[in-house]
Design a protein around this motif. Structure first.
Motif, mmCIF file in Angstrom:
data_model
loop_
_atom_site.group_PDB
_atom_site.id
_atom_site.type_symbol
_atom_site.label_atom_id
_atom_site.label_comp_id
_atom_site.label_asym_id
_atom_site.label_seq_id
_atom_site.Cartn_x
_atom_site.Cartn_y
_atom_site.Cartn_z
ATOM 1 N N GLY A 55 41.500 43.329 42.411
ATOM 2 C CA GLY A 55 40.364 42.389 42.386
ATOM 3 C C GLY A 55 39.862 42.123 41.020
ATOM 4 N N SER A 56 40.376 40.945 40.439
ATOM 5 C CA SER A 56 39.906 40.407 39.038
ATOM 6 C C SER A 56 40.064 38.875 39.143
ATOM 7 C CB SER A 56 40.554 41.258 38.007
ATOM 8 O OG SER A 56 40.669 40.384 37.007
ATOM 9 N N ILE A 57 39.439 38.034 38.415
ATOM 10 C CA ILE A 57 39.262 36.865 37.965
ATOM 11 C C ILE A 57 40.684 36.430 37.528
ATOM 12 C CG2 ILE A 57 38.340 36.839 35.852
ATOM 13 C CD1 ILE A 57 38.119 34.220 38.422
ATOM 14 N N ALA A 58 41.322 37.481 36.894
ATOM 15 C CA ALA A 58 42.599 37.399 36.441
ATOM 16 C C ALA A 58 43.881 37.074 37.138
ATOM 17 C CB ALA A 58 43.112 38.394 35.196
ATOM 18 N N ALA A 59 43.511 37.516 38.672
ATOM 19 C CA ALA A 59 44.536 37.657 39.579
ATOM 20 C C ALA A 59 45.249 35.963 39.667
ATOM 21 C CB ALA A 59 43.768 37.858 41.067
ATOM 22 N N TYR A 60 44.497 34.798 39.136
ATOM 23 C CA TYR A 60 45.147 33.724 39.330
ATOM 24 C C TYR A 60 46.509 33.660 38.509
ATOM 25 C CZ TYR A 60 43.469 32.174 34.594
ATOM 26 O OH TYR A 60 43.159 31.913 33.634
#
Ligand code: CTP
Length: 400
Positions: free
Chosen positions: A12-17
């Motif tokens: 779970g991190s914004i960098a998942a994209y």
């Protein structure tokens, strides 16, 4: 990466994209990719996206509650040639360090027998927190490859270290791990690169045509193989891509000498790829020299020979490599430098080959060592030549 099995854990991190781009890249390079996600990761990117790109169903839970179908973490761990966790949140890294096994990704990590790499992604203060840094150190000690986050703008708008490394960097690290060449973990190498600039006045200097490409390629190859690298660089237009390289920018031969003398005692070895000026103006003119009608003379004094100095303080457990750029009597001169500077091996560049040496992307070298071994290479890209040089350092590291 042809037919290699890559298990990608997404947390779970914004960098998942960015994990979507990473999957595309790995698949394009021929890898089989399966994706494991934590529940938190699903808040940032959908399993549908990851399943479509990886061409395999994404696994999140231990079993399917509808039909009891079991997702075996043991099988997944055995299937993988490498387990990449990208992005890796502080939470997941903390749990990995403690051996907590409360989701499928963590149980798979604990069962996996393959190499593991994590690409941390978080806010800069979380990243710098001593608790997180201790967790990372523990993972490093256990052989986990940490793909350092670069400095840059974070999701919070702050500037700092914590954003996930770019997919290209993670894919390249996976490639290095899969080629089983990551054997320099825990080692520290010093590399000098580029030209030096010897100031004549406030605006003029004596320099040379070195582009820094060879030294930077060596620094990056060392870093891909897990080494900590201190790169001392004169002024160049190339940039460092690997986040694990500490860059020390210098200008003059004296500055390069001071940085090398300071860093070498803590290093396992050094590669002297810089084109260091042999002479420097005796004194620098304050301001700007004015144009005049008569000739002027600049007295030049010798600079310190950095390689020779490191050779003189080198301990038994350190390795020192240098370059020789020769216009004539190439072998004889190179061997003389090898002896006089107390190098362990020397990389001979020829000035007579137009595709080799300064300011081009290719090089043809001959590597000669102090035990009389000599390997003459073909014309190759500087990246390929860097691999040959780092192979030589890896051989040494395997024995020391
Ligand atoms: N070198 C160095 N410090 C210097 C000069 C050279 O560390 N002041 C290193 C280079 O980085 C290279 C090796 O010594 O690894 C040989 O450099 P080269 O320029 O080929 O030889 P020099 O010793 O400078 O001798 P010459 O220019 O007379 O051939």
């Amino acid at each position: 990466m042809n037919k290699k099995n890559i298990l990608l854990g997404v947390t779970g991190s914004i960098a998942a994209y960015k994990a979507a781009a990473l999957v595309r890249l790995l698949v394009k390079e021929g890898a089989e990719v399966k994706v494991l996600m934590t529940n938190a990761a699903k808040q940032f990117i959908t399993p549908l996206t990851m399943a479509t790109l990886s061409k395999h169903p994404v696994q999140v839970e231990f079993f399917d509650p509808e039909n009891g179908d079991w997702n075996s973490h043991v099988k997944l761990g055995l299937w993988a040639d490498v387990l990449l966790i990208a992005p890796a949140s502080a939470n997941t890294i903390g749990k990995m360090a403690c051996g907590i096994a409360d989701n499928l990704l963590l149980t798979t990590y604990l069962s996996a027998r393959c190499p593991v790499a994590v690409a941390p992604a978080m806010d800069m203060d979380m990243y710098a927190h001593v608790a997180h840094q201790q967790n990372l150190s523990l993972l490093r000690l256990r052989g986990v490859h940490v793909i350092e986050p670069p400095f840059g703008e974070l999701a919070s708008g702050l500037q700092g270290q914590g954003r996930m490394a770019e997919p290209e960097v993670i894919a390249r690290q996976a490639q290095a791990i899969l080629s089983k060449k990551v054997n320099l973990s825990g080692r520290h190498f010093l590399v000098t690169a580029g030209p030096t600039c010897e100031s004549i006045d406030a605006v003029r200097f004596i320099g040379n045509h070195s582009s820094g490409k060879m030294g930077y390629a060596i620094a990056e190859e060392l870093a891909w193989r897990g080494a900590r690298v201190s790169l001392i660089s004169g002024p160049v237009h190339v940039s460092v891509r690997h986040p694990g390289i500490a860059l020390y920018r210098v200008s003059s031969a004296q500055e390069m000498y001071e940085a090398a003398a300071r860093l070498f005692p803590d290093a396992d070895g050094a590669v002297m790829a810089a084109a260091v000026a042999d002479f420097t103006p005796e004194s620098r003119v304050e301001g700007k020299l004015k144009r005049g009608k008569s000739a002027i003379a600049i007295t030049l004094t010798p600079t310190k020979d950095i390689a020779a100095y490191l050779g003189s303080i080198k301990k038994k457990n350190q390795i020192l490599a240098g370059f020789a750029l020769e216009a004539d009597n190439e072998r004889t001169n190179a061997l003389k430098k090898l002896r006089e500077k107390k190098l362990d091996f020397i990389v001979l560049n020829s000035l007579t080959d137009p595709n080799a040496g300064f300011n081009v992307d290719t090089n043809r070298v001959c590597i000669m060592d102090k035990d009389g071994r000599e390997v003459a290479g073909e014309l190759k890209s500087k990246v390929e030549v860097a691999k040959d040089i780092v192979d030589k350092l890896s051989e040494w590291a395997a024995e020391h």
